[in-house]
Motif scaffolding. Structure first.
Motif, PDB file in Angstrom:
ATOM      1  N   GLY A   2       0.813  -1.250   0.077  1.00 14.57           N
ATOM      2  CA  GLY A   2       0.152   0.061  -0.131  1.00 14.57           C
ATOM      3  C   GLY A   2       0.783   0.916  -0.362  1.00 14.57           C
ATOM      4  O   GLY A   2       2.134   1.465   0.520  1.00 14.57           O
ATOM      5  N   SER A   3       0.280   1.964  -0.160  1.00 14.88           N
ATOM      6  CA  SER A   3       0.850   3.705  -0.379  1.00 14.88           C
ATOM      7  C   SER A   3       0.769   4.700   0.847  1.00 14.88           C
ATOM      8  O   SER A   3      -0.671   4.490   1.177  1.00 14.88           O
ATOM      9  N   SER A   4       1.858   4.927   1.136  1.00 12.21           N
ATOM     10  CA  SER A   4       1.587   6.421   1.472  1.00 12.21           C
ATOM     11  C   SER A   4       0.686   6.999   1.618  1.00 12.21           C
ATOM     12  O   SER A   4       0.302   7.633  -0.223  1.00 12.21           O
ATOM     13  N   LEU A   5      -0.308   8.460   2.376  1.00 10.50           N
ATOM     14  CA  LEU A   5      -0.682   9.261   1.136  1.00 10.50           C
ATOM     15  C   LEU A   5      -0.116  10.825   0.895  1.00 10.50           C
ATOM     16  O   LEU A   5      -0.136  10.859  -0.160  1.00 10.50           O
ATOM     17  N   THR A   6       1.776  10.354   1.491  1.00 11.58           N
ATOM     18  CA  THR A   6       2.015  11.355   0.692  1.00 11.58           C
ATOM     19  C   THR A   6       2.710  11.167  -0.794  1.00 11.58           C
ATOM     20  O   THR A   6       2.669  11.698  -1.451  1.00 11.58           O
ATOM     21  N   TYR A   7       2.969  10.374  -0.657  1.00  9.97           N
ATOM     22  CA  TYR A   7       2.868   9.028  -2.552  1.00  9.97           C
ATOM     23  C   TYR A   7       2.341   9.525  -2.952  1.00  9.97           C
ATOM     24  O   TYR A   7       2.058   9.887  -4.299  1.00  9.97           O
ATOM     25  N   LYS A   8       0.615   9.463  -2.338  1.00  8.77           N
ATOM     26  CA  LYS A   8      -0.537   9.088  -3.409  1.00  8.77           C
ATOM     27  C   LYS A   8      -0.807  10.540  -3.820  1.00  8.77           C
ATOM     28  O   LYS A   8      -1.102  11.243  -4.934  1.00  8.77           O
ATOM     29  N   ILE A   9      -0.225  11.799  -2.845  1.00  9.50           N
ATOM     30  CA  ILE A   9      -0.271  12.790  -3.694  1.00  9.50           C
ATOM     31  C   ILE A   9       0.764  13.071  -4.470  1.00  9.50           C
ATOM     32  O   ILE A   9       0.518  13.844  -5.227  1.00  9.50           O
ATOM     33  N   LEU A  10       2.066  12.960  -4.308  1.00  6.59           N
ATOM     34  CA  LEU A  10       3.087  12.930  -4.380  1.00  6.59           C
ATOM     35  C   LEU A  10       2.874  12.574  -6.689  1.00  6.59           C
ATOM     36  O   LEU A  10       2.933  13.308  -7.738  1.00  6.59           O
ATOM     37  N   GLN A  11       2.241  11.375  -6.055  1.00  5.74           N
ATOM     38  CA  GLN A  11       1.912  10.459  -7.743  1.00  5.74           C
ATOM     39  C   GLN A  11       0.793  11.152  -8.577  1.00  5.74           C
ATOM     40  O   GLN A  11       1.524  11.566  -9.736  1.00  5.74           O
ATOM     41  N   GLU A  12      -0.100  11.732  -7.824  1.00  3.39           N
ATOM     42  CA  GLU A  12      -1.251  12.902  -8.733  1.00  3.39           C
ATOM     43  C   GLU A  12      -0.242  13.774  -9.741  1.00  3.39           C
ATOM     44  O   GLU A  12      -1.092  14.355 -10.584  1.00  3.39           O
ATOM     45  N   HIS A  13       0.897  13.924  -8.449  1.00  2.00           N
ATOM     46  CA  HIS A  13       0.838  15.778  -9.610  1.00  2.00           C
ATOM     47  C   HIS A  13       2.031  15.554 -10.075  1.00  2.00           C
ATOM     48  O   HIS A  13       2.893  15.781 -10.425  1.00  2.00           O
ATOM     49  N   LEU A  14       2.745  14.237 -10.163  1.00  2.00           N
ATOM     50  CA  LEU A  14       4.032  13.934 -10.773  1.00  2.00           C
ATOM     51  C   LEU A  14       4.104  14.645 -12.565  1.00  2.00           C
ATOM     52  O   LEU A  14       3.862  13.720 -12.729  1.00  2.00           O
ATOM     53  N   MET A  15       5.264  15.015 -12.247  1.00  2.00           N
ATOM     54  CA  MET A  15       5.357  16.059 -13.639  1.00  2.00           C
ATOM     55  C   MET A  15       7.204  15.129 -14.450  1.00  2.00           C
ATOM     56  O   MET A  15       7.231  14.766 -15.588  1.00  2.00           O
ATOM     57  N   GLU A  16       7.894  14.705 -13.754  1.00  3.26           N
ATOM     58  CA  GLU A  16       9.258  13.889 -14.173  1.00  3.26           C
ATOM     59  C   GLU A  16       9.503  12.734 -13.366  1.00  3.26           C
ATOM     60  O   GLU A  16       9.356  13.673 -12.032  1.00  3.26           O
ATOM     61  N   GLY A  17      10.877  12.255 -13.174  1.00  6.61           N
ATOM     62  CA  GLY A  17      11.165  11.038 -12.975  1.00  6.61           C
ATOM     63  C   GLY A  17      10.139  10.248 -12.185  1.00  6.61           C
ATOM     64  O   GLY A  17       8.846   9.762 -12.485  1.00  6.61           O
ATOM     65  N   THR A  18      11.227   9.165 -10.987  1.00  8.84           N
ATOM     66  CA  THR A  18       9.758   7.947 -10.701  1.00  8.84           C
ATOM     67  C   THR A  18      10.496   8.050  -8.973  1.00  8.84           C
ATOM     68  O   THR A  18      10.850   9.064  -8.779  1.00  8.84           O
ATOM     69  N   LEU A  19       8.635   7.432  -8.251  1.00  8.53           N
ATOM     70  CA  LEU A  19       8.483   8.015  -7.029  1.00  8.53           C
ATOM     71  C   LEU A  19       9.407   7.334  -6.421  1.00  8.53           C
ATOM     72  O   LEU A  19       8.723   5.761  -6.081  1.00  8.53           O
ATOM     73  N   SER A  20      10.961   7.125  -6.062  1.00  4.91           N
ATOM     74  CA  SER A  20      12.214   5.807  -5.057  1.00  4.91           C
ATOM     75  C   SER A  20      12.157   7.096  -4.481  1.00  4.91           C
ATOM     76  O   SER A  20      13.127   8.400  -5.126  1.00  4.91           O
ATOM     77  N   ALA A  21      12.281   7.019  -2.896  1.00  7.77           N
ATOM     78  CA  ALA A  21      12.839   8.211  -1.984  1.00  7.77           C
ATOM     79  C   ALA A  21      14.692   8.049  -2.549  1.00  7.77           C
ATOM     80  O   ALA A  21      15.212   6.919  -2.818  1.00  7.77           O
ATOM     81  N   GLY A  22      14.736   9.357  -2.420  1.00  8.55           N
ATOM     82  CA  GLY A  22      16.004   9.680  -2.683  1.00  8.55           C
ATOM     83  C   GLY A  22      16.151  10.445  -4.519  1.00  8.55           C
ATOM     84  O   GLY A  22      17.027  10.823  -4.932  1.00  8.55           O
ATOM     85  N   SER A  23      15.309  10.030  -5.006  1.00  8.08           N
ATOM     86  CA  SER A  23      15.714  10.079  -6.954  1.00  8.08           C
ATOM     87  C   SER A  23      15.049  11.614  -6.856  1.00  8.08           C
ATOM     88  O   SER A  23      14.200  12.343  -6.129  1.00  8.08           O
TER      89      SER A  23
END
Ligand code: MIC
Ligand code: SF4
Length: 650
Positions: A2-23
């Motif tokens: 499952g996803s944290s709420l943080t990552y859910k909102i970031l994913q909805e707004h992602l324009m570049e890159g991959t959501l993985s800590a540190g990238s």
């Protein structure tokens, strides 16, 4: 998984890159906010981009910091901000309407949206379930132009709440407990996400207090879910339509977990001179107090100040104590006026202060020599109050009000004969948007008004391939932005870089400006060397612009704080860290230093690291250093800062 709420909102707004800590990632920004002390530069930079209108969903410009108006400068800034807002499609919150974060929470915040603000306490919006991030004014200008915001995908720390706070213990004590655990350094590129059954008992303003002061830990932001408490708050603000339920998945995985039993939290204080210097109020009990100030964007909501009024009711502030109260917004002030709370405060001897930042930023109410001052705001850096020898303690409104009555540090949990007021249920806030000026559909014919104190931001220069300079300043650990660019009485120069630059590092070494200017005249770069956590505190990009104006090309520290590191790159100053912290001792103030092959090092920046060597020409030492910057930041530095980069990539 499952996803944290943080990552859910970031994913909805992602324009570049991959959501993985540190990238490195880039996200879309829905809302922006500015305040006047950082806003003038942000809008001057926005104007320099040559766009006709802001491109993001909502941009709001607040006036809350520089409201003292001794001299023409502040009023001229307000006029500039109002005219630029009308011209480019920005909502303008007039002076007197309140502190940006409090007003934004009340009138504009929307769960699930992203908010970027030119103020480090923008994370206050996390109390409403927003990803709300503080950044430098230039980053806000880019976001207003429709550009993405670049950041490092954060680690997410779960802060799991259980139980219920006891009477006399409040949200401030919770965040001071978090600060006790995490401290003010070492939490860069991390987001605190609050979960657990303890959430239900915390109101939106209480959640906002917790998110607000998370900024002191140095995290990117803090986040609460959007639940029935959020819905009730939005409905009471007449904004029920903005509600959206949001939470983490039940099986969300976090990088770390910290559990707090709210029922076990005790009253805490941040002792001089750091918000991370936490002690139990019990240990301070009985200490004589000279001043008490209640307000700021951390603790100035209606419910809190209503409680303060109830506590003060029937008492008179101790004869040797000066008590000041600043309601966070005009809405709060009006509600206190209507329900009689203001009368109770005045009757007790409290001095009612403007709904603005005021004392928090050292604009007024400086304490006396060696005075003990209890405040409900979020920062107690040495000298920030305007009095270097003052001992400033950060406490909850409850501890503050009781201490004002008793004249000494009071532990709300021990016997004092004052009963705890009944909590209130707020079904509807007194909404009055008359001090918000909404922009016309087409502002193109509106003239932007610039007073004589408003100058164009100085241009930044591309870095030379070989940098030769002097170590103009060798500073210690935890240099805050207040050390670099003082606020208080110097705030009025925020729109005039040559004038403001005179005060660079004023409290650390008042000769810095003249020595740096002298080196600049001789074509020598200025290099500042510092210890850990350089640039803590504010988002003020002036802490990069003024040094840049004085010819600072390199900042060599043991470590940096996030917003300031980004500001340095935005203005073309190279932030480098010692590979081995012990090498800090191999440089003395006045040493001649050289960095060679800077361009190729930046061009070869990989995995957010560019390696360089600093040669100390004075003692022959060669010191390996590393720029922990993203590839994009390397490009910014090569271009001579973000504004030049934006022009080149248009
Ligand atoms: C602060 O609390 O230090 C300020 C003043 O609000 C700053 C912004 C500024 O320096 O104008 C902040 O927090 O970013
Ligand atoms: Fe204003 Fe203080 Fe909040 Fe900064 S921390 S926005 S100065 S009230």
């Amino acid at each position: 998984m499952g996803s944290s709420l943080t990552y859910k909102i970031l994913q909805e707004h992602l324009m570049e890159g991959t959501l993985s800590a540190g990238s490195s990632i880039a996200i879309r920004i829905d809302q922006t906010l500015t305040q006047d002390a950082t806003g003038t530069m942000a809008y001057l930079q926005f104007e320099a981009m040559g766009l006709d209108r802001v491109q993001n969903e909502l941009a709001v410009s607040y006036v809350d910091h520089n409201t003292i108006q001794v001299g023409f400068e502040n009023a001229d800034d307000h006029r500039y901000l109002q005219s630029v807002a009308a011209r480019y499609g920005i909502v303008f919150s007039r002076p007197g309407n309140g502190i940006c974060h409090q007003v934004h929470l009340e009138r504009f915040g929307v769960p699930g949206k992203t908010l970027l603000g030119s103020d480090s306490h923008t994370p206050t919006g996390g109390g409403l379930g927003m990803i709300a991030i503080g950044a430098g004014g230039l980053d806000i200008a880019v976001a207003m132009g429709g550009g993405a915001f670049h950041l490092v995908a954060p680690k997410v720390v779960e802060i799991r709440l259980k139980g219920v706070l006891r009477p006399w213990v409040s949200a401030k004590d919770v965040i001071l407990t978090v600060l006790e655990r995490f401290g003010v350094k070492g939490n860069v590129n991390c987001i605190f996400e609050y979960t657990g059954e303890g959430l239900d008992s915390l109101s939106v303003p209480e959640r906002a207090t917790i998110c607000n002061m998370g900024a002191e830990c140095g995290v990117t932001t803090s986040l609460f879910p959007s639940d029935s408490v959020t819905r009730q708050f939005l409905e009471a603000q007449g904004r029920g339509a903005s509600f959206r339920a949001l939470s983490a998945d039940a099986d969300a995985k976090y990088d770390d977990v910290f559990e707090i039993d709210l029922g076990a939290v005790v009253p805490k204080a941040a002792a001089p001179h750091s918000p991370g210097n936490i002690v139990d109020v019990e240990q301070l009990q009985g200490m004589r107090v000279d001043q008490v100030l209640i307000g700021s964007c951390t603790n100035s909501s209606y419910a809190e100040l209503h409680r303060v009024a109830e506590l003060l009711d029937g008492h008179v502030v101790a004869p040797h104590v000066s008590l000041g109260i600043a309601p966070g917004s005009r809405e709060v002030m009006l509600m206190l006026a209507k329900d009689g709370s203001l009368a109770k405060m005045v009757a007790s001897g409290a001095r009612i202060l403007e709904s603005a930042c005021g004392f928090c930023i050292g604009n007024h109410q400086s304490p006396g020599t060696d005075a003990v001052s209890l405040r409900t705001n979020n920062r107690n850096f040495e000298g920030r109050s305007g009095t270097k020898s003052a001992q400033v303690y950060l406490v909850s409104p409850e501890t503050a009000a009781l201490s004002a009555i008793l004249g000494e540090f009071a532990n709300p949990l021990s016997t004092h004969g004052i009963s705890f007021p009944q909590s209130i249920q707020i079904d509807s806030f007194l909404v009055d948007d008359n001090m918000l000026v909404f922009p016309p559909e087409d502002g193109s014919s509106i003239e932007v008004v610039r007073g004589p104190n408003i100058g164009d931001p100085p241009a930044s220069m591309p870095l030379s391939d070989s940098i030769v300079g002097l170590c103009t300043l060798k500073a210690g650990d935890k240099i805050t932005t207040d050390h670099i660019m003082p606020a208080g009485s110097r705030l009025k120069y925020r729109s005039n870089i040559p004038a403001y630059a005179r005060y660079t590092f004023e409290g650390v070494d008042p000769t810095f400006h003249d020595r740096a200017m002298e080196n600049k005249r001789k074509n020598m770069a200025n290099i500042v060397v510092a210890g850990v956590s350089y640039g803590q505190g504010s988002s003020r990009e002036h802490a990069a612009i003024c040094p840049m104006y004085l010819g600072v090309a390199v900042l060599l520290a043991k470590s940096f704080e996030r917003i300031h590191q980004a500001n340095l790159c935005n203005f073309g100053i190279l932030p480098v860290e010692f590979v081995d912290e012990a090498d800090y001792d191999k440089i003395g103030e006045g040493d001649e230093l050289e960095l060679l092959h800077v361009h190729s090092a930046l061009e070869n920046c990989k995995n957010s690291q560019a390696s360089l060597v600093v040669a100390n020409l004075t003692n022959g030492e060669r010191i390996p250093v590393v720029a922990r910057i993203t590839e994009r930041q390397a490009s910014l530095l090569l271009a001579g800062g973000l504004l030049n980069f934006t022009r080149q990539t248009k």
